[in-house]
Design an enzyme around this catalytic site. Structure first.
Site, PDB file in Angstrom:
ATOM      1  N   GLU A 106      -6.156  -4.824   8.130  1.00  0.00           N
ATOM      2  CA  GLU A 106      -5.187  -3.784   8.499  1.00  0.00           C
ATOM      3  C   GLU A 106      -4.921  -3.825   9.997  1.00  0.00           C
ATOM      4  O   GLU A 106      -5.766  -4.260  10.779  1.00  0.00           O
ATOM      5  CB  GLU A 106      -5.722  -2.409   8.116  1.00  0.00           C
ATOM      6  CG  GLU A 106      -5.948  -2.190   6.645  1.00  0.00           C
ATOM      7  CD  GLU A 106      -6.461  -0.804   6.340  1.00  0.00           C
ATOM      8  OE1 GLU A 106      -5.780  -0.092   5.594  1.00  0.00           O
ATOM      9  OE2 GLU A 106      -7.534  -0.447   6.855  1.00  0.00           O
ATOM     10  N   GLU A 145       0.863  -1.188   0.000  1.00  0.00           N
ATOM     11  CA  GLU A 145       0.000   0.000   0.000  1.00  0.00           C
ATOM     12  C   GLU A 145       0.892   1.228   0.000  1.00  0.00           C
ATOM     13  O   GLU A 145       1.816   1.343   0.801  1.00  0.00           O
ATOM     14  CB  GLU A 145      -0.915   0.034   1.218  1.00  0.00           C
ATOM     15  CG  GLU A 145      -1.822   1.275   1.213  1.00  0.00           C
ATOM     16  CD  GLU A 145      -2.749   1.350   2.412  1.00  0.00           C
ATOM     17  OE1 GLU A 145      -3.543   2.313   2.470  1.00  0.00           O
ATOM     18  OE2 GLU A 145      -2.683   0.462   3.283  1.00  0.00           O
ATOM     19  N   ASP A 178     -11.988   0.510   1.404  1.00  0.00           N
ATOM     20  CA  ASP A 178     -11.158   0.711   2.598  1.00  0.00           C
ATOM     21  C   ASP A 178     -12.033   0.984   3.810  1.00  0.00           C
ATOM     22  O   ASP A 178     -13.183   1.426   3.695  1.00  0.00           O
ATOM     23  CB  ASP A 178     -10.211   1.890   2.349  1.00  0.00           C
ATOM     24  CG  ASP A 178      -9.040   1.893   3.310  1.00  0.00           C
ATOM     25  OD1 ASP A 178      -8.895   0.915   4.060  1.00  0.00           O
ATOM     26  OD2 ASP A 178      -8.273   2.867   3.307  1.00  0.00           O
ATOM     27  N   ASN A 195      -4.556   5.327  -2.268  1.00  0.00           N
ATOM     28  CA  ASN A 195      -5.819   5.921  -1.818  1.00  0.00           C
ATOM     29  C   ASN A 195      -6.144   7.151  -2.654  1.00  0.00           C
ATOM     30  O   ASN A 195      -5.250   7.923  -3.014  1.00  0.00           O
ATOM     31  CB  ASN A 195      -5.718   6.328  -0.346  1.00  0.00           C
ATOM     32  CG  ASN A 195      -5.550   5.136   0.567  1.00  0.00           C
ATOM     33  OD1 ASN A 195      -6.516   4.530   0.995  1.00  0.00           O
ATOM     34  ND2 ASN A 195      -4.294   4.789   0.868  1.00  0.00           N
ATOM     35  N   GLU A 217      -7.992   2.408  -3.648  1.00  0.00           N
ATOM     36  CA  GLU A 217      -8.752   2.225  -2.417  1.00  0.00           C
ATOM     37  C   GLU A 217      -9.673   3.416  -2.207  1.00  0.00           C
ATOM     38  O   GLU A 217      -9.227   4.570  -2.275  1.00  0.00           O
ATOM     39  CB  GLU A 217      -7.808   2.060  -1.225  1.00  0.00           C
ATOM     40  CG  GLU A 217      -6.956   0.808  -1.286  1.00  0.00           C
ATOM     41  CD  GLU A 217      -6.120   0.625  -0.031  1.00  0.00           C
ATOM     42  OE1 GLU A 217      -6.238   1.473   0.882  1.00  0.00           O
ATOM     43  OE2 GLU A 217      -5.364  -0.357   0.041  1.00  0.00           O
TER      44      GLU A 217
END
Length: 846
Positions: A782, A605, A725, A663, A695
């Protein structure tokens, strides 16, 4: 007890010196006036009609002094000044003092002055007249001798005028200073020009009156004509200004009148605070109506105007006498509430307004709801001038709207547009415009940022090669870039480039503390830092491993790209950046994602990091919050997409096959440009679409589902994966799972962190995993920070883990070193080894 004018009182602790000064001036005035006043009793019958005419006019005019528009009563203009100064020039000091004293007594009674204040005014005028009379006595003889005005008379009158003004204004200024201390000079300085114009004009008119009186007493009343004309013109001007201060629709004061009122009230409340009064707070309430635009759109502006008139009437009925209600424009109103003790009283007043608007407004048989949000700013706690109070009330009002509340008090943490935030936004724009995403330049090798050529190498010390710089291979032109960029060139120039074992050794040495200690022992005290791509590994630096901030600091100390490390002159790059006014550097960190069943690294990520030269590592949440409020978000997204896609291309050229997730913000999804931008970058760098994943959060979906869904669908058609997310923290997760073209859901860390200790969290995580698995979606957990959580997720059937248990976020170069040391470990193998992994080091990375 206060009289009509609140300035009749003296602040505590200042009454002794102030009244001592007032008493001294009174004694001086009596000393200089006693003799002339006693002698005046014998002259009264000898004084001509012209004198009596001026005396009557002086007293009559001061019975109604003129207060200019927008000024306090203390700035009133007293026409008696003109007549008493003329009497001084024509008949001496005694008659002038007597008439002035009567006029001051009348005006003091009309304006509600305290007795001490009226006495001081009479004494100050007596001293001023005495000084002026003394100047006239310095002349060669009687003024206007022989009925003519000589040049000596002009000089004497001019000197007397100046003496009168200096003494009078000096005494008043001294009294103000004794009463209000440090606050005296701004008011005295701001009033000087006004006093010169108003009082000076009256004084200079006095010789004209004396000349007219020498001709005939009947000419004296004629001076009332120009005085009345000036007075009337001022009144008309005041009325026009009053009309300019009124909202024509509701009849309420407008923004201009609000500014004047707040400025006046701030001054008065400052005096109350100086006196220690308990009710020295002033509240500014800002009201914005809800759904007013819907009324205009559905029923027309005529109905909207009637609604505003009704709301105005309700607001006037909800406030007390002395409060001010103003309409600022549109559906915004402001209320000024003076003389409050604390913020609770301001909240109580706001509650009354909310209650007044709670009942629907019936218009044409249709009940209309007109609720609103109110923001409160309190003087002096939240500001000491109109502009600051207004802005802070506006911040509080929008905070109330954001929280779906009716009343909010200003709080600094809610001020997203503070000066500090604006400065941060300006620095962010600078760093984005000056970074690798800046436009322009000829295409050279791999292009960074928004298609721009990679920046040239910086000057370095003579004892080692420049960072990011390799010997020229194309006719001496040379190319520059970061470490991974060399791998792309190596792929093109493989036939003529030898295998660089030293590069691998340097990477491992820089990333492994044991190797660094060994290298330091062999290199000796004079060894310089190791330069690997963009990383400069100082031999004396150890990798920090306590928390995310320390992890960033470790990257800082090792000179990772975009952060601060040692410079050639011994200072830090951050100090050099601050000295040069540089906004710092933006860089991407990458956190590995591990397939739980196999232990393989399946992706990363991408996380944004900004090391600011003054603030240090900027919190990513604050960074995004600041950027989303402006067009800077577009630049930031472009930079992130460019950097991540380019990094994927570099990894691919180096033989690393990783999927990267990035993101995107609500603003990106609303514009619809994100899909086109990603498609363009994937094509430019030759990266397969399935290597990139976007995301999105459920909050972004709730903001504008239609436009967001269109952007997501376009990304899905390109082949880019879509991950949801923070799964489980939104409002309509099941609906999103059914409607959206998702490939992955990410279980929020708030559930994962506690699942090893909290059965409820564990049950929620298992339910999410089962639900996503039934829909054929990959599940990423996560916040995996310990081995027990890792095993629980494996037992629940979770696909991928991401967290500090495996690795912390790191720059791209450190990730390469980490991958070279990483050995996949399955949960079953970890159990067979027994016990948890050592602190700060994952078993999977051993």
């Amino acid at each position: 007890m206060e009289t009509g004018d609140p300035r009749n009182s003296v602040p505590p602790g200042r009454s002794g010196p102030f009244f001592g000064f007032v008493g001294a001036i009174g004694v001086v005035a009596l000393a200089v006036s006693a003799g002339p006043l006693v002698a005046l009793t014998d002259r009264l019958t000898e004084l001509p009609a012209a004198f009596w005419t001026m005396a009557v006019l002086a007293v009559a005019c001061d019975a109604r002094p003129f207060v200019p528009p927008g000024r306090r009563q203390t700035s009133a203009v007293f026409p008696s000044t003109c007549f008493t100064f003329a009497i001084l020039l024509g008949w001496g000091f005694g008659p002038a003092v007597a008439v002035q004293a009567v006029a001051v007594a009348v005006s003091g009674w009309r304006l509600g002055y305290a007795p001490w204040r009226t006495g001081f005014n009479a004494a100050q005028y007596a001293c001023a007249l005495a000084a002026a009379y003394a100047v006239t006595r310095l002349g060669p003889g009687e003024l206007f001798g022989g009925g003519r005005l000589h040049w000596t008379d002009v000089a004497a009158v001019g000197g007397a005028t100046l003496a009168w003004f200096v003494v009078n204004y000096g005494l008043v200024s001294s009294a103000v200073r004794l009463r209000f201390g440090d606050r005296w000079w701004p008011s005295v300085r701001s009033g000087l020009a006004y006093e010169l114009l108003s009082t000076g004009s009256l004084l200079l008119l006095a010789p004209v009156l004396v000349a007219a009186a020498r001709a005939s007493a009947a000419l004296i009343p004629l001076v009332l004509v120009p005085l009345f004309a000036v007075y009337r013109m001022a009144r008309l001007s005041e009325e026009r200004e009053q009309l300019a201060d009124v909202d024509p629709l509701t009849g309420l004061p407008n923004r201009k009148a609000l500014l004047t009122e707040v400025a006046e009230q701030v001054h008065l409340h400052g005096e109350r605070a100086a006196r220690g009064a308990p009710d020295a707070h002033l509240a500014l309430l800002l009201l914005d109506l809800d759904r007013f635009k819907h009324v205009n759109d559905a029923l027309g502006h005529a109905v909207g105007d009637r609604l505003l008139v009704e709301v105005s009437a309700r607001l006037m009925g909800a406030v007390r006498a002395g409060d001010m209600v103003a309409r600022l424009g549109g559906d915004e109103f402001a209320i000024v509430v003076p003389r409050l003790a604390d913020i609770d009283q301001a909240r109580e007043r706001a509650g009354r307004v909310v209650a007044a608007l709670a009942e629907p407004v019936p218009l044409d048989g249709l009940p209309l709801d007109v609720g609103g949000a109110i923001g409160i700013a309190l003087y002096p706690d939240h500001g000491e001038d109109f502009a600051t109070l207004m802005r802070h009330a506006d911040v509080a009002m929008y905070d109330a709207k954001h929280r779906n509340d009716t009343v909010a008090v200003y709080a600094p943490e809610s001020d997203h547009n503070s000066a500090e935030r604006l400065s941060l936004l300006a620095d962010l724009r600078r760093v984005l415009e000056s970074g690798p995403s800046a436009q322009g330049g000829e295409t050279v090798g791999v292009r960074g940022g928004d298609g721009a050529a990679l920046t040239p190498a910086l000057p370095v010390r003579a004892d080692r090669p420049a960072r990011n710089q390799r010997p020229a291979r194309d006719g001496g032109r040379g190319r520059s870039g970061d470490g991974p960029n060399r791998w792309l060139r190596r792929r093109r120039d493989r036939a003529e480039e030898r295998h660089d074992d030293d590069l691998i050794e340097q990477i491992l040495t820089g990333a492994d503390p044991i190797r660094r200690r060994a290298a330091r022992a062999g290199a000796g005290p004079g060894a310089g830092p190791l330069v690997v791509g963009d990383a400069e590994f100082a031999p004396e630096t150890e990798t920090a491993d306590a928390d995310l901030t320390q992890d960033a600091e470790a990257a800082v100390s090792t000179g990772a790209p975009g952060v601060i490390g040692p410079t050639a002159d011994g200072s830090t790059a951050g100090e050099a950046d601050e000295q040069a006014g540089h906004p710092g550097e933006i860089t991407m960190y990458y956190q590995p994602q591990i397939a739980i069943a196999t232990g393989e690294v399946v992706g990363v990520e991408a996380l944004l990091r900004w090391r600011h030269p003054r603030r240090g590592m900027v919190d990513p949440g604050e960074l995004i919050q600041v950027a989303e409020q402006s067009a800077v978000m577009r630049l930031l997204t472009r930079r992130v997409v460019d950097d991540v896609v380019e990094q994927l291309a570099k990894w691919s050229a180096a033989g690393l096959t990783l999927r990267a997730a990035l993101n995107v913000s609500v603003r990106d999804l609303h514009t619809g440009e994100i899909a086109d931008q990603i498609a363009d970058r994937l094509t430019r760098y030759g990266v397969p679409p399935e290597r990139l994943q976007v995301e999105i959060t459920e909050g972004a979906l709730m903001a504008d589902p239609r436009r967001v869904l269109a952007s997501i669908t376009q990304l899905h058609r390109i082949g880019v994966g879509i991950a949801l997310d923070d799964f489980g923290t939104g409002y309509s997760s099941l609906q999103h799972l059914r409607r959206l073209p998702l490939s992955e859901v990410k279980v929020d860390r708030s559930f994962v962190l506690g699942m090893a200790e909290d059965p409820d969290d564990a049950a929620i995580v298992r339910s999410m995993i089962e639900l996503a698995g039934a829909l054929g979606l990959r599940v990423v957990a996560e916040g995996v920070e310990d081995e027990r959580t890792w095993r629980l997720l494996h037992a629940a059937g979770c696909d991928v883990a991401q967290g500090w248990f495996h690795a912390r976020p790191m720059p791209a170069e450190d990730l390469v070193a980490w991958l070279s040391r990483y050995r996949p470990v399955r949960p079953a193998e970890a159990v067979s080894r027994g016990g948890p992994a050592p602190e700060g080091e994952s078993k999977a990375s051993s």
